[in-house]
Design a protein around this motif. Structure first.
Motif, PDB file in Angstrom:
ATOM      1  N   ALA A  67      33.146  -4.965  64.855  1.00 12.57           N
ATOM      2  CA  ALA A  67      32.259  -3.705  64.276  1.00 12.57           C
ATOM      3  C   ALA A  67      33.153  -2.464  64.629  1.00 12.57           C
ATOM      4  O   ALA A  67      33.221  -1.336  63.878  1.00 12.57           O
ATOM      5  N   ALA A  68      33.802  -2.180  65.739  1.00 11.49           N
ATOM      6  CA  ALA A  68      34.406  -1.019  66.304  1.00 11.49           C
ATOM      7  C   ALA A  68      35.566  -0.924  65.311  1.00 11.49           C
ATOM      8  O   ALA A  68      35.911   0.275  65.044  1.00 11.49           O
ATOM      9  N   LEU A  70      36.026  -1.869  62.389  1.00  9.03           N
ATOM     10  CA  LEU A  70      35.819  -1.420  61.176  1.00  9.03           C
ATOM     11  C   LEU A  70      35.153   0.052  60.930  1.00  9.03           C
ATOM     12  O   LEU A  70      35.648   0.760  60.134  1.00  9.03           O
ATOM     13  N   PHE A  71      34.690   0.254  62.195  1.00 11.97           N
ATOM     14  CA  PHE A  71      34.215   1.977  62.195  1.00 11.97           C
ATOM     15  C   PHE A  71      35.342   2.636  62.570  1.00 11.97           C
ATOM     16  O   PHE A  71      35.655   3.721  61.750  1.00 11.97           O
ATOM     17  N   ARG A  74      37.018   3.030  58.965  1.00 12.50           N
ATOM     18  CA  ARG A  74      36.468   3.919  57.718  1.00 12.50           C
ATOM     19  C   ARG A  74      36.605   5.083  58.300  1.00 12.50           C
ATOM     20  O   ARG A  74      36.440   5.997  57.353  1.00 12.50           O
ATOM     21  N   TRP A  89      37.719   4.144  67.745  1.00 13.06           N
ATOM     22  CA  TRP A  89      37.407   2.572  68.016  1.00 13.06           C
ATOM     23  C   TRP A  89      36.358   2.763  69.180  1.00 13.06           C
ATOM     24  O   TRP A  89      35.339   1.838  69.240  1.00 13.06           O
ATOM     25  N   GLY A  92      32.960   3.926  68.176  1.00 13.38           N
ATOM     26  CA  GLY A  92      32.288   2.821  67.006  1.00 13.38           C
ATOM     27  C   GLY A  92      31.763   1.536  68.050  1.00 13.38           C
ATOM     28  O   GLY A  92      30.660   1.111  67.884  1.00 13.38           O
ATOM     29  N   TRP A  93      32.573   1.276  69.169  1.00 12.59           N
ATOM     30  CA  TRP A  93      32.018   0.263  70.304  1.00 12.59           C
ATOM     31  C   TRP A  93      30.664   0.806  70.834  1.00 12.59           C
ATOM     32  O   TRP A  93      29.923   0.117  70.948  1.00 12.59           O
ATOM     33  N   LEU A  96      27.731   0.872  68.201  1.00  9.47           N
ATOM     34  CA  LEU A  96      27.502  -0.186  67.437  1.00  9.47           C
ATOM     35  C   LEU A  96      27.420  -1.620  67.991  1.00  9.47           C
ATOM     36  O   LEU A  96      27.124  -2.504  67.376  1.00  9.47           O
ATOM     37  N   ALA A 100      25.439  -4.792  66.509  1.00  7.00           N
ATOM     38  CA  ALA A 100      26.478  -5.904  66.240  1.00  7.00           C
ATOM     39  C   ALA A 100      26.186  -7.161  66.476  1.00  7.00           C
ATOM     40  O   ALA A 100      26.146  -8.292  65.952  1.00  7.00           O
ATOM     41  N   VAL A 153      28.265  -0.845  59.806  1.00  2.00           N
ATOM     42  CA  VAL A 153      28.792   0.272  60.218  1.00  2.00           C
ATOM     43  C   VAL A 153      28.450   1.258  59.167  1.00  2.00           C
ATOM     44  O   VAL A 153      28.516   2.618  59.390  1.00  2.00           O
ATOM     45  N   GLU A 156      24.353   3.007  59.720  1.00  2.00           N
ATOM     46  CA  GLU A 156      24.174   3.099  61.302  1.00  2.00           C
ATOM     47  C   GLU A 156      22.993   3.245  61.777  1.00  2.00           C
ATOM     48  O   GLU A 156      22.624   3.114  62.675  1.00  2.00           O
TER      49      GLU A 156
END
Length: 217
Positions: A67-68, A70-71, A74, A89, A92-93, A96, A100, A153, A156
């Motif tokens: 998930a991180a 992909l974030f 993106r 990253w 995102g971690w 998410l 996730a 992602v 959110e």
């Protein structure tokens, strides 16, 4: 001295390409670090079927790491001089990981049950043809979780239950997306079988970027 427009365009394209490659490489490094507990546990436990529940627990960090990644992919904006994939990253971690896991943990639990059943059909005393529907369920679950991690992602603020339903709806109503995700899963499995999990980690950023584009197309 006047700069030719052609040179300016080439410089801009080169800069964007360099930024994209930089993000892929850095995202790959962070994703590999996020998955390192799983890789270490896999090497320690081996491939024995009796270790499947432990392997599933060890695989829990993979969902948040994906998930991180992909974030981060993106968030890429090369036109704005974006060269901070590490910060993306990690952000995102942090934002998410919990959501996730709410998708990834049930997927791992289902996959573990299915794997145990598939490897012990004779012990359970069920006919061999049961392997076919169990395999179909396992493949469908893999397709679903791949799409769900992308949607978590993209959405959110949406509840995880809504993301889960959207992932299932996407698979049922967008056959081209389903086909693209299936192809990517086949490629990932082929890379792992032909080489190793390490090779899959190296290829992960490219595969995840392709997954992101497939679902958002």
């Amino acid at each position: 001295m006047r700069v030719r427009p052609e040179a300016s365009i080439l410089d801009s394209r080169a800069a964007r390409t360099a930024a994209s490659v930089h993000r892929l490489l850095v995202t790959g490094v962070w994703t590999a670090l996020g998955c390192s507990p799983t890789v270490a546990a896999g090497l320690a436990l081996g491939g024995d079927g009796s270790n499947l529940p432990l392997l599933a627990v060890a695989a829990l960090p993979v969902g948040p790491a994906v998930a991180a990644a992909l974030f981060s992919l993106r968030a890429h904006r090369p036109d704005l001089g974006d060269l901070h994939p590490s910060a993306d990253w990690l952000r995102g971690w942090r934002s998410l990981a919990g959501r996730a896991l709410l998708l990834w943990a049930p997927f791992l639990a289902l996959l573990t049950v299915l794997s145990i059943n598939l490897t012990h059909l004779d012990v359970a005393g069920v006919p061999g043809w049961w392997a076919a529907p169990l395999t179909v369920i396992a493949v469908t679950a893999c397709l679903w979780v791949a799409v769900a991690l992308v949607l978590v992602v993209l959405s959110e603020d949406a509840p995880v239950s809504v993301v889960a339903r959207r992932a299932a709806y996407t698979l049922m109503t967008r056959p081209l997306v389903t086909l693209a995700v299936a192809v990517l899963l086949i490629v990932a499995a082929a890379v792992t079988l032909a080489w190793s999990e390490g090779a899959l980690l190296i290829a992960a950023p490219v595969l995840l970027l392709a997954l992101l584009r497939a679902v958002t197309a």
